[in-house]
Scaffold this active site. Sequence first.
Site, PDB file in Angstrom:
ATOM      1  N   ASP A  22       1.151  -1.734   0.212  1.00  0.00           N
ATOM      2  CA  ASP A  22      -0.032  -0.586   0.185  1.00  0.00           C
ATOM      3  C   ASP A  22       0.883   0.973  -0.302  1.00  0.00           C
ATOM      4  O   ASP A  22       0.335   1.863  -0.879  1.00  0.00           O
ATOM      5  CB  ASP A  22      -1.122  -0.734   1.305  1.00  0.00           C
ATOM      6  CG  ASP A  22      -2.312  -1.136   1.269  1.00  0.00           C
ATOM      7  OD1 ASP A  22      -2.361  -1.340  -0.110  1.00  0.00           O
ATOM      8  OD2 ASP A  22      -2.827  -1.285   2.063  1.00  0.00           O
ATOM      9  N   GLY A  23       1.559   1.711   0.648  1.00  0.00           N
ATOM     10  CA  GLY A  23       2.484   2.343   1.005  1.00  0.00           C
ATOM     11  C   GLY A  23       3.114   2.827  -0.842  1.00  0.00           C
ATOM     12  O   GLY A  23       4.083   3.622  -0.807  1.00  0.00           O
TER      13      GLY A  23
END
Length: 146
Positions: free
Chosen positions: A72-73
Amino acid sequence: MGAPFSTVGLMGRESDPEVSKVAGSVVSLLAEARVQVRVDAGLKLAAGTGAKTVSRAELAEQADLIIVVGGDGTLLKAAHAVAARPVPLVGVNLGRLGFLADITPERLTILRQADEIVVSEMKAFDWYYKVWQSFAVLLPIRSVGV
């Protein structure tokens, strides 16, 4: 009617060998589909993939879709990098949770196998060169919501 995405960009978590491996598989899938591939210069792929390496700014300008390999980052970082031009992003999750990037590398393999089955059946019935448009195989997707 042309393909909806003629040029696909590829970004990923830099200096991660697993990301490079999965990204190489993605490039292979896209090459089989005769899609032009642009790879972020920070992503290290094996030589001879046929993908053109470009800067992030060029990637945002040229891509109709960007596939992001990581977690997600990494997907959020990619969104920030291409924010000047609205480009759809798809995440292949190599992280832990995958709230945003929920396609797994295994699902990529399943899609490739499904495509091979459809193509072989079309060839078996001599439809392969007669059908102008085919269909997509949709797989159930389960996500965790917040």
